[in-house]
Design a protein around this motif. Sequence first.
Motif, PDB file in Angstrom:
ATOM      1  N   TYR A  20       0.854  -1.187   0.000  1.00 60.31           N
ATOM      2  CA  TYR A  20       0.000   0.000   0.000  1.00 60.31           C
ATOM      3  C   TYR A  20       0.888   1.235   0.000  1.00 60.31           C
ATOM      4  CZ  TYR A  20      -3.784  -3.181   1.445  1.00 60.31           C
ATOM      5  OH  TYR A  20      -4.708  -4.196   1.520  1.00 60.31           O
ATOM      6  N   GLY A  21       0.477   2.269  -0.707  1.00 57.75           N
ATOM      7  CA  GLY A  21       1.264   3.488  -0.768  1.00 57.75           C
ATOM      8  C   GLY A  21       0.833   4.370  -1.921  1.00 57.75           C
ATOM      9  N   PRO A  55      -1.815  -5.080   6.293  1.00 58.79           N
ATOM     10  CA  PRO A  55      -0.370  -5.148   6.051  1.00 58.79           C
ATOM     11  C   PRO A  55       0.437  -5.571   7.275  1.00 58.79           C
ATOM     12  CG  PRO A  55      -1.115  -2.872   6.072  1.00 58.79           C
ATOM     13  CD  PRO A  55      -2.338  -3.737   6.162  1.00 58.79           C
ATOM     14  N   ALA A  56      -0.195  -5.581   8.442  1.00 58.13           N
ATOM     15  CA  ALA A  56       0.511  -6.033   9.646  1.00 58.13           C
ATOM     16  C   ALA A  56       0.679  -7.557   9.656  1.00 58.13           C
ATOM     17  CB  ALA A  56      -0.241  -5.588  10.897  1.00 58.13           C
ATOM     18  N   CYS A  57      -0.175  -8.265   8.897  1.00 58.85           N
ATOM     19  CA  CYS A  57      -0.067  -9.725   8.887  1.00 58.85           C
ATOM     20  C   CYS A  57      -0.091 -10.320   7.480  1.00 58.85           C
ATOM     21  CB  CYS A  57      -1.148 -10.340   9.772  1.00 58.85           C
ATOM     22  SG  CYS A  57      -2.816  -9.871   9.342  1.00 58.85           S
ATOM     23  N   THR A  58      -0.017  -9.479   6.458  1.00 57.95           N
ATOM     24  CA  THR A  58       0.019  -9.932   5.065  1.00 57.95           C
ATOM     25  C   THR A  58       1.293  -9.409   4.423  1.00 57.95           C
ATOM     26  OG1 THR A  58      -2.401  -9.795   4.967  1.00 57.95           O
ATOM     27  CG2 THR A  58      -1.236  -9.893   2.862  1.00 57.95           C
ATOM     28  N   PRO A  60       3.643  -7.540   2.097  1.00 55.46           N
ATOM     29  CA  PRO A  60       3.300  -6.372   1.276  1.00 55.46           C
ATOM     30  C   PRO A  60       3.087  -6.702  -0.203  1.00 55.46           C
ATOM     31  CG  PRO A  60       5.155  -5.874   2.703  1.00 55.46           C
ATOM     32  CD  PRO A  60       4.868  -7.330   2.868  1.00 55.46           C
ATOM     33  N   GLU A  61       3.844  -7.645  -0.729  1.00 57.32           N
ATOM     34  CA  GLU A  61       3.746  -7.929  -2.167  1.00 57.32           C
ATOM     35  C   GLU A  61       2.433  -8.595  -2.571  1.00 57.32           C
ATOM     36  OE1 GLU A  61       6.006 -11.316  -0.216  1.00 57.32           O
ATOM     37  OE2 GLU A  61       6.122  -9.132  -0.137  1.00 57.32           O
ATOM     38  N   VAL A  62       1.613  -9.053  -1.607  1.00 53.99           N
ATOM     39  CA  VAL A  62       0.329  -9.667  -1.947  1.00 53.99           C
ATOM     40  C   VAL A  62      -0.870  -8.877  -1.420  1.00 53.99           C
ATOM     41  CG1 VAL A  62       1.270 -11.997  -2.241  1.00 53.99           C
ATOM     42  CG2 VAL A  62       0.400 -11.289  -0.001  1.00 53.99           C
ATOM     43  N   CYS A  63      -0.649  -7.684  -0.873  1.00 61.45           N
ATOM     44  CA  CYS A  63      -1.761  -6.839  -0.413  1.00 61.45           C
ATOM     45  C   CYS A  63      -2.579  -6.378  -1.616  1.00 61.45           C
ATOM     46  CB  CYS A  63      -1.249  -5.638   0.379  1.00 61.45           C
ATOM     47  SG  CYS A  63      -0.652  -6.058   2.020  1.00 61.45           S
TER      48      CYS A  63
END
Length: 147
Positions: A20-21, A55-58, A60-63
């Motif tokens: 995310y960003g 994003p705390a438990c996934t 980042p590349e699959v969010c």
Amino acid sequence: MKLIELPALPIAFLRRTGPYGPENRALVERLKRLARDADLLDAGSVIFCAAWDDPACTPPEVCRYDACLVLRLAARLPDTCSGYLPDGRYVCFTVPHTPEALSEIYGTAVRTVGCCGLSADPSRPMLEAYPLSLVQRGRCQFYVPVL
């Protein structure tokens, strides 16, 4: 903050997978361009953004992040996917339409909902809503799905 029942709204959407960003904002801008080109963006339009993964438990590349345009009548938007926003109960917050405010609400909304005796529903995405009438006043909405 208010509890609402959101119906399953028909949408056209674009999906982005990755951290995310700032790229999420570019996805929304692409959706808005497509909608303007198809003459589907007007004063009554509502854009939702759906953050499907925590994003705390996934990793980042699959969010997954969807930029969605609520469709009216039998409208179609070329070069997009179609579907429905997940219906159900949500706690809705109205916040300033700034990156800082959205970042802060992502960090505090679930705790706030928990303090009110509700439980967040991890099977549905957090939603950002951008009704033009609010955006013009520098505001947007943030929805936390609850059980």
